[in-house]
Design a protein around this motif. Structure first.
Motif, short mmCIF file in Angstrom:
data_model
loop_
_atom_site.label_atom_id
_atom_site.label_comp_id
_atom_site.label_asym_id
_atom_site.label_seq_id
_atom_site.Cartn_x
_atom_site.Cartn_y
_atom_site.Cartn_z
N GLY A 199 0.81 -1.21 0.00
CA GLY A 199 0.00 0.00 0.00
C GLY A 199 0.85 1.26 0.00
N VAL A 200 1.91 1.26 0.80
CA VAL A 200 2.81 2.41 0.85
C VAL A 200 3.48 2.60 -0.51
CG1 VAL A 200 4.97 3.28 1.84
CG2 VAL A 200 3.21 2.31 3.33
N LEU A 201 3.94 1.52 -1.12
CA LEU A 201 4.56 1.62 -2.44
C LEU A 201 3.58 2.11 -3.50
CD1 LEU A 201 6.81 -1.56 -2.48
CD2 LEU A 201 7.54 0.82 -2.32
N ALA A 202 2.32 1.67 -3.40
CA ALA A 202 1.31 2.11 -4.36
C ALA A 202 1.04 3.61 -4.23
CB ALA A 202 0.02 1.33 -4.14
N VAL A 203 0.98 4.11 -3.01
CA VAL A 203 0.77 5.54 -2.80
C VAL A 203 1.96 6.33 -3.34
CG1 VAL A 203 0.60 7.33 -1.02
CG2 VAL A 203 -0.80 5.28 -0.85
N LEU A 204 3.18 5.87 -3.06
CA LEU A 204 4.35 6.56 -3.59
C LEU A 204 4.38 6.54 -5.11
CD1 LEU A 204 7.10 5.39 -1.09
CD2 LEU A 204 6.10 7.66 -1.29
N LEU A 205 4.01 5.43 -5.72
CA LEU A 205 3.98 5.34 -7.17
C LEU A 205 2.95 6.30 -7.75
CD1 LEU A 205 5.00 3.99 -9.73
CD2 LEU A 205 3.25 2.24 -9.41
N CYS A 206 1.78 6.39 -7.13
CA CYS A 206 0.77 7.34 -7.61
C CYS A 206 1.27 8.77 -7.50
CB CYS A 206 -0.52 7.18 -6.81
SG CYS A 206 -1.41 5.66 -7.17
N PHE A 207 1.93 9.10 -6.40
CA PHE A 207 2.44 10.45 -6.21
C PHE A 207 3.51 10.78 -7.24
CE2 PHE A 207 3.41 14.30 -4.15
CZ PHE A 207 4.78 14.42 -4.13
N THR A 208 4.48 9.90 -7.43
CA THR A 208 5.56 10.20 -8.37
C THR A 208 5.03 10.23 -9.81
OG1 THR A 208 6.20 7.86 -8.42
CG2 THR A 208 7.40 9.31 -6.93
N THR A 209 4.07 9.38 -10.13
CA THR A 209 3.48 9.40 -11.47
C THR A 209 2.81 10.74 -11.72
OG1 THR A 209 3.14 7.02 -11.40
CG2 THR A 209 1.85 8.26 -13.00
N THR A 210 2.09 11.22 -10.73
CA THR A 210 1.43 12.52 -10.87
C THR A 210 2.45 13.62 -11.05
OG1 THR A 210 -0.39 11.74 -9.48
CG2 THR A 210 -0.16 14.12 -9.75
N CYS A 211 3.52 13.60 -10.26
CA CYS A 211 4.53 14.65 -10.34
C CYS A 211 5.26 14.66 -11.68
CB CYS A 211 5.55 14.49 -9.22
SG CYS A 211 4.91 14.91 -7.60
#
Length: 134
Positions: free
Chosen positions: A24-36
């Motif tokens: 879950g933590v990795l998924a949130v980080l991936l979503c954030f970096t993808t957005t950025c």
């Protein structure tokens, strides 16, 4: 008889990180970096013009933390630059103060290099230093 924790679980199992939590933590980080990285930076942030310092005009993709070169012509974002000392110095001080194994020294050097890269970026706001920060 096995001692159980307050939730009816073995207390030793509660101390381990659960795979679903890590995923879950990795998924949130991936979503954030993808957005950025994949969404466009607003023009009013991208084309903001500030003072030009010793290192030249800021040409980094990200520049919205502080006003550029307000306090000095040598440091673009002084607060961010100085605050990154908290990332760069502790691992080096730990290695100096303790007898550590080579793998710990390697980890300390890697962590310190992250802080130094961020210091270079926030000090200059140059694209090449942004790559050191990432």
């Amino acid at each position: 008889v096995k001692a159980l924790g307050s939730c009816g679980q073995d207390p030793r199992s509660a101390q381990r990180m659960q795979p679903r939590f890590a995923a879950g933590v990795l998924a949130v980080l991936l979503c954030f970096t993808t957005t950025c990285y994949f969404f466009r930076i607003p023009d009013d942030l991208k084309n903001r013009r500030g003072k030009v310092g010793v290192w030249g005009p800021p040409n980094a993709e990200f520049n919205w933390c502080e006003p550029d070169y307000e306090w000095s012509d040598w440091v673009a974002e002084p607060v961010n630059t100085v605050s990154n000392l908290a990332i760069a110095l502790p691992p080096l001080l730990f290695v100096v103060a303790h007898a550590t194994a080579w793998d710990a020294v390697g980890i300390a050097v890697l962590q310190a290099s992250i802080g130094v890269g961020s210091i270079l970026f926030h000090g200059s706001l140059r694209y090449s230093m942004q790559l050191c920060d990432e």
